[in-house]
Motif scaffolding. Structure first.
Motif, PDB file in Angstrom:
ATOM      1  N   THR A  60       0.836  -1.201   0.000  1.00 34.19           N
ATOM      2  CA  THR A  60       0.000   0.000   0.000  1.00 34.19           C
ATOM      3  C   THR A  60       0.875   1.258   0.000  1.00 34.19           C
ATOM      4  O   THR A  60       1.770   1.397   0.840  1.00 34.19           O
ATOM      5  CB  THR A  60      -0.914   0.027   1.232  1.00 34.19           C
ATOM      6  OG1 THR A  60      -0.119  -0.170   2.410  1.00 34.19           O
ATOM      7  CG2 THR A  60      -1.951  -1.074   1.150  1.00 34.19           C
ATOM      8  N   PRO A  61       0.641   2.166  -0.931  1.00 37.34           N
ATOM      9  CA  PRO A  61       1.464   3.387  -0.966  1.00 37.34           C
ATOM     10  C   PRO A  61       1.197   4.336   0.197  1.00 37.34           C
ATOM     11  O   PRO A  61       2.056   5.135   0.560  1.00 37.34           O
ATOM     12  CB  PRO A  61       1.085   4.029  -2.304  1.00 37.34           C
ATOM     13  CG  PRO A  61      -0.280   3.501  -2.607  1.00 37.34           C
ATOM     14  CD  PRO A  61      -0.335   2.115  -2.037  1.00 37.34           C
ATOM     15  N   LYS A  62      -0.015   4.264   0.771  1.00 33.67           N
ATOM     16  CA  LYS A  62      -0.351   5.132   1.886  1.00 33.67           C
ATOM     17  C   LYS A  62      -1.116   4.342   2.945  1.00 33.67           C
ATOM     18  O   LYS A  62      -1.550   3.207   2.700  1.00 33.67           O
ATOM     19  CB  LYS A  62      -1.197   6.332   1.420  1.00 33.67           C
ATOM     20  CG  LYS A  62      -0.491   7.244   0.421  1.00 33.67           C
ATOM     21  CD  LYS A  62      -1.362   8.423   0.035  1.00 33.67           C
ATOM     22  CE  LYS A  62      -0.676   9.327  -0.971  1.00 33.67           C
ATOM     23  NZ  LYS A  62       0.544   9.948  -0.426  1.00 33.67           N
ATOM     24  N   ASP A  63      -1.304   4.945   4.093  1.00 35.76           N
ATOM     25  CA  ASP A  63      -2.096   4.321   5.149  1.00 35.76           C
ATOM     26  C   ASP A  63      -3.561   4.308   4.722  1.00 35.76           C
ATOM     27  O   ASP A  63      -4.145   5.375   4.467  1.00 35.76           O
ATOM     28  CB  ASP A  63      -1.935   5.104   6.451  1.00 35.76           C
ATOM     29  CG  ASP A  63      -2.697   4.467   7.608  1.00 35.76           C
ATOM     30  OD1 ASP A  63      -3.237   3.345   7.424  1.00 35.76           O
ATOM     31  OD2 ASP A  63      -2.769   5.078   8.682  1.00 35.76           O
ATOM     32  N   PRO A  64      -4.191   3.131   4.638  1.00 37.24           N
ATOM     33  CA  PRO A  64      -5.580   3.078   4.148  1.00 37.24           C
ATOM     34  C   PRO A  64      -6.598   3.667   5.118  1.00 37.24           C
ATOM     35  O   PRO A  64      -7.764   3.839   4.733  1.00 37.24           O
ATOM     36  CB  PRO A  64      -5.820   1.581   3.950  1.00 37.24           C
ATOM     37  CG  PRO A  64      -4.844   0.907   4.855  1.00 37.24           C
ATOM     38  CD  PRO A  64      -3.642   1.795   4.897  1.00 37.24           C
ATOM     39  N   GLN A  65      -6.198   3.992   6.340  1.00 39.04           N
ATOM     40  CA  GLN A  65      -7.143   4.524   7.317  1.00 39.04           C
ATOM     41  C   GLN A  65      -7.011   6.037   7.517  1.00 39.04           C
ATOM     42  O   GLN A  65      -7.893   6.664   8.099  1.00 39.04           O
ATOM     43  CB  GLN A  65      -6.955   3.824   8.672  1.00 39.04           C
ATOM     44  CG  GLN A  65      -7.129   2.319   8.625  1.00 39.04           C
ATOM     45  CD  GLN A  65      -8.523   1.902   8.184  1.00 39.04           C
ATOM     46  OE1 GLN A  65      -9.479   2.667   8.258  1.00 39.04           O
ATOM     47  NE2 GLN A  65      -8.637   0.668   7.696  1.00 39.04           N
ATOM     48  N   THR A  66      -5.943   6.610   7.053  1.00 38.54           N
ATOM     49  CA  THR A  66      -5.722   8.044   7.246  1.00 38.54           C
ATOM     50  C   THR A  66      -6.585   8.856   6.273  1.00 38.54           C
ATOM     51  O   THR A  66      -6.622   8.570   5.074  1.00 38.54           O
ATOM     52  CB  THR A  66      -4.242   8.406   7.033  1.00 38.54           C
ATOM     53  OG1 THR A  66      -3.448   7.649   7.950  1.00 38.54           O
ATOM     54  CG2 THR A  66      -4.007   9.892   7.277  1.00 38.54           C
ATOM     55  N   ARG A  67      -7.238   9.882   6.793  1.00 37.99           N
ATOM     56  CA  ARG A  67      -8.119  10.722   5.984  1.00 37.99           C
ATOM     57  C   ARG A  67      -7.331  11.918   5.456  1.00 37.99           C
ATOM     58  O   ARG A  67      -7.402  13.026   5.987  1.00 37.99           O
ATOM     59  CB  ARG A  67      -9.319  11.166   6.811  1.00 37.99           C
ATOM     60  CG  ARG A  67     -10.095   9.987   7.397  1.00 37.99           C
ATOM     61  CD  ARG A  67     -11.299  10.433   8.190  1.00 37.99           C
ATOM     62  NE  ARG A  67     -12.037   9.280   8.716  1.00 37.99           N
ATOM     63  CZ  ARG A  67     -13.195   9.353   9.364  1.00 37.99           C
ATOM     64  NH1 ARG A  67     -13.768  10.542   9.568  1.00 37.99           N
ATOM     65  NH2 ARG A  67     -13.785   8.266   9.814  1.00 37.99           N
ATOM     66  N   TYR A  68      -6.605  11.666   4.368  1.00 38.73           N
ATOM     67  CA  TYR A  68      -5.687  12.674   3.842  1.00 38.73           C
ATOM     68  C   TYR A  68      -6.421  13.889   3.295  1.00 38.73           C
ATOM     69  O   TYR A  68      -6.017  15.023   3.522  1.00 38.73           O
ATOM     70  CB  TYR A  68      -4.826  12.049   2.730  1.00 38.73           C
ATOM     71  CG  TYR A  68      -3.898  10.963   3.212  1.00 38.73           C
ATOM     72  CD1 TYR A  68      -2.676  11.270   3.788  1.00 38.73           C
ATOM     73  CD2 TYR A  68      -4.244   9.617   3.080  1.00 38.73           C
ATOM     74  CE1 TYR A  68      -1.812  10.271   4.234  1.00 38.73           C
ATOM     75  CE2 TYR A  68      -3.394   8.617   3.509  1.00 38.73           C
ATOM     76  CZ  TYR A  68      -2.181   8.948   4.091  1.00 38.73           C
ATOM     77  OH  TYR A  68      -1.335   7.973   4.522  1.00 38.73           O
ATOM     78  N   LEU A  69      -7.469  13.690   2.527  1.00 42.43           N
ATOM     79  CA  LEU A  69      -8.145  14.798   1.828  1.00 42.43           C
ATOM     80  C   LEU A  69      -9.575  14.987   2.335  1.00 42.43           C
ATOM     81  O   LEU A  69     -10.466  15.361   1.573  1.00 42.43           O
ATOM     82  CB  LEU A  69      -8.158  14.526   0.318  1.00 42.43           C
ATOM     83  CG  LEU A  69      -6.798  14.338  -0.356  1.00 42.43           C
ATOM     84  CD1 LEU A  69      -6.968  14.085  -1.849  1.00 42.43           C
ATOM     85  CD2 LEU A  69      -5.903  15.540  -0.131  1.00 42.43           C
ATOM     86  N   GLN A  70      -9.780  14.752   3.621  1.00 42.98           N
ATOM     87  CA  GLN A  70     -11.135  14.897   4.151  1.00 42.98           C
ATOM     88  C   GLN A  70     -11.642  16.319   4.028  1.00 42.98           C
ATOM     89  O   GLN A  70     -12.848  16.552   3.824  1.00 42.98           O
ATOM     90  CB  GLN A  70     -11.162  14.460   5.618  1.00 42.98           C
ATOM     91  CG  GLN A  70     -12.564  14.431   6.205  1.00 42.98           C
ATOM     92  CD  GLN A  70     -12.570  13.936   7.646  1.00 42.98           C
ATOM     93  OE1 GLN A  70     -11.522  13.879   8.282  1.00 42.98           O
ATOM     94  NE2 GLN A  70     -13.741  13.591   8.151  1.00 42.98           N
ATOM     95  N   ASP A  71     -10.728  17.287   4.108  1.00 38.12           N
ATOM     96  CA  ASP A  71     -11.158  18.686   4.016  1.00 38.12           C
ATOM     97  C   ASP A  71     -11.623  19.060   2.611  1.00 38.12           C
ATOM     98  O   ASP A  71     -12.314  20.067   2.423  1.00 38.12           O
ATOM     99  CB  ASP A  71     -10.011  19.612   4.439  1.00 38.12           C
ATOM    100  CG  ASP A  71      -8.747  19.372   3.629  1.00 38.12           C
ATOM    101  OD1 ASP A  71      -8.561  18.239   3.141  1.00 38.12           O
ATOM    102  OD2 ASP A  71      -7.949  20.313   3.485  1.00 38.12           O
ATOM    103  N   LYS A  72     -11.262  18.252   1.606  1.00 43.87           N
ATOM    104  CA  LYS A  72     -11.678  18.539   0.228  1.00 43.87           C
ATOM    105  C   LYS A  72     -12.948  17.783  -0.174  1.00 43.87           C
ATOM    106  O   LYS A  72     -13.456  17.979  -1.280  1.00 43.87           O
ATOM    107  CB  LYS A  72     -10.554  18.200  -0.749  1.00 43.87           C
ATOM    108  CG  LYS A  72      -9.298  19.050  -0.561  1.00 43.87           C
ATOM    109  CD  LYS A  72      -8.258  18.710  -1.615  1.00 43.87           C
ATOM    110  CE  LYS A  72      -7.025  19.584  -1.444  1.00 43.87           C
ATOM    111  NZ  LYS A  72      -5.993  19.302  -2.473  1.00 43.87           N
ATOM    112  N   VAL A  73     -13.419  16.892   0.693  1.00 47.29           N
ATOM    113  CA  VAL A  73     -14.634  16.134   0.403  1.00 47.29           C
ATOM    114  C   VAL A  73     -15.846  16.954   0.843  1.00 47.29           C
ATOM    115  O   VAL A  73     -15.947  17.351   2.012  1.00 47.29           O
ATOM    116  CB  VAL A  73     -14.617  14.766   1.122  1.00 47.29           C
ATOM    117  CG1 VAL A  73     -15.937  14.031   0.899  1.00 47.29           C
ATOM    118  CG2 VAL A  73     -13.450  13.923   0.635  1.00 47.29           C
TER     119      VAL A  73
END
Length: 311
Positions: A60-73
């Motif tokens: 996995t390239p990133k953590d599947p649980q981290t909300r990286y772009l939640q502010d853009k959703v």
């Protein structure tokens, strides 16, 4: 005269040579599968899927649980970021990297499919083994129960079983999918064992006074498991599809943090198909490809183990 004798002797010598070579049915089946493009295709797809599931945390390239772009959703405005640098497949409705969750989802999908198939095989072998070994009223009672399960369409039966539980979870999906496979394995093993009861080696063991338990476990059961193993390979494909169907209908694991292809497909298709249809397309394609791989491998294995195809 010598020429005539030599002509008659040649086929006998060839048959003896082939017998001495010690090629077993399983060995020739493996050779036929290596020469079959269908078997190779199914094996490659299945092998890649298993490797992906095993090494998913490392790939996995990133953590599947981290909300990286939640502010853009912005679900109210129908905005879920798509593909962009660092996020090849975009993010889900929580802003988590979708590619990472898709890779990790292979692990959960394989776990559900394998556990459901193994439980179904074990229960089916127990029921079919008892029916084939004892016969009589035991066979009649068990097979009537099996007939009841076979009377229902498989998906409808799985939905009915999953709906019985007040709190759906991953284990309720596994249990529901495994139960619908039980009658198939039971019928298959029972038929194979009934055929083995009249085999020469079983009749010889019975005439020598060998105990029933020894005959069943040493002579009948090992020679009857071949069709069951082949069917298990095919059932694994349907188990993945049926587990995905239950998750799609909202009868799967409600935990939003769990990455599983059926659950991802269900959530995306119910809520975000108009906003970002790719969230449903990616897990759906993954499920179809993996199911196709197991189906191709199972069909090739069935044909390779068929004694009629032995050359």
């Amino acid at each position: 005269m010598n020429t005539l004798l030599n002509k008659k002797k040649e086929p006998i010598d060839k048959l003896a040579a082939s017998s001495v070579s010690g090629r077993s049915l399983s060995g020739e089946a493996f050779r036929r599968m290596l020469r079959s493009p269908v078997a190779i295709t199914g094996g490659v797809i299945t092998g890649l899927f298993v490797l992906l599931a095993i090494f998913a945390p490392l790939l996995t390239p990133k953590d599947p649980q981290t909300r990286y772009l939640q502010d853009k959703v912005e679900l109210g405005r129908g905005i879920i970021p798509g593909a962009q640098p660092g996020f090849p497949l975009g993010v889900d409705d929580f802003g988590r990297d979708f590619l990472s969750r898709l890779i990790v989802g292979a692990q959960q999908t394989l776990l559900v499919g394998v556990l459901a198939t193994v439980i179904g095989v074990l229960l089916g072998v127990i029921i079919g083994g008892l029916a084939g070994a004892f016969g009589g009223w035991v066979d009649t009672v068990l097979m009537r129960l099996v007939d009841v399960l076979l009377a229902f369409p498989s998906l409808l039966l799985a939905i009915s079983i999953a709906a019985l539980f007040a709190k759906p979870s991953q284990w309720t999906v596994i249990l529901a999918v495994s139960i619908i496979g039980v009658p198939i394995f039971a019928r298959l093993l029972r038929g194979s064992m009934l055929a083995q009861r009249e085999a020469d080696h079983v009749l010889a063991a019975r005439s020598l006074g060998v105990k029933r338990g020894t005959i069943v476990f040493r002579h009948m059961l090992p020679n009857s498991l071949g069709p069951v193993i082949v069917q298990a390979t095919l059932t694994l494909a349907t188990a993945i599809l049926e587990a995905a169907a239950l998750s799609f209908l909202g009868l799967g694991d409600p935990d939003p943090t769990r990455a599983e292809w059926g659950l991802m497909l269900g959530n995306a298709s119910r809520q975000f198909l108009d906003i970002r249809p790719e969230l449903a397309y990616y897990p759906a394609i993954a499920i179809i490809v993996v199911a196709l791989g197991f189906t191709l491998l199972g069909e090739s294995l069935r044909e390779a183990l068929d004694p009629k195809n032995r050359r």
